[in-house]
Design an enzyme around this catalytic site. Structure first.
Site: not given
Length: 196
Positions: A10, A80
């Site tokens: 990202h 994550e």
């Protein structure tokens, strides 16, 4: 077997810029992160993917959408690494009370183990293998590093040797039957000097 897995970390967030460990906290992209994600679209736009997956967290979803993949399928396995008590804290801050701390060796109190994250990575790899073509994955720094380590048959701690910047592209593939890293941490597609 011959296909590629394109990994996309990202774009920048305020926490990634400051070095804070960002696991489950849903921090949005900065303006720079959004711009870099749009530039990624110029690089990825011409590719055909059999499967495009994104972490359910906003920073990865927005990166996928801005790069031209608004319909990317959410997969919770792409979230994550969970940092537990170290969420929102930088490594230098942690080392004030725990000298020499290393997430790849020491983990995080009340956080997710590397082995648990590796099990998620292995499930994502299995999905990629079953897709029938190239795959794009939009996710996060530590998790993508673990996934790449698992791709080349290393333990998850091997991800500690694979630095990965925000809005970077990496490509996993094959050399004959052997899994390899074809490209790693390429920031040129998202750079403002890339001309895209």
């Amino acid at each position: 077997m011959s296909f590629e897995v394109v990994l996309v970390r990202h774009g920048e967030t305020e926490w990634s810029r400051s070095g804070k460990h960002t696991g489950t906290t849903d921090v949005p992209l900065t303006d720079e992160g959004r711009d870099a994600a749009r530039r990624l679209g110029g690089h990825l736009g011409g590719r055909e993917f059999a499967l495009v997956l994104t972490s359910p967290l906003e920073r990865a979803r927005d990166t996928a959408a801005l790069a031209g993949f608004p319909d990317a399928e959410r997969d919770a396995d792409l979230r994550e690494l969970e940092y537990g008590d170290y969420e929102g804290i930088s490594t230098p801050e942690i080392r004030e009370t725990r000298p020499g701390w290393d997430v790849w060796r020491d983990g995080s109190p009340n956080g997710e183990s590397l082995a648990a994250a590796a099990a998620r990575a292995d499930r994502v790899i299995a999905r990629a293998e079953a897709a029938g073509g190239d795959v794009a994955l939009f996710a996060h720094g530590h998790f993508l590093r673990i996934l790449a380590a698992r791709w080349i048959e290393l333990g998850p701690e091997g991800g500690g040797r694979l630095a990965l910047a925000t809005a970077a592209l990496s490509v996993l593939g094959f050399e004959r039957e052997r899994r390899v890293l074809w490209q790693w941490n390429d920031q040129s597609a998202s750079s403002s000097s890339s001309g895209a």
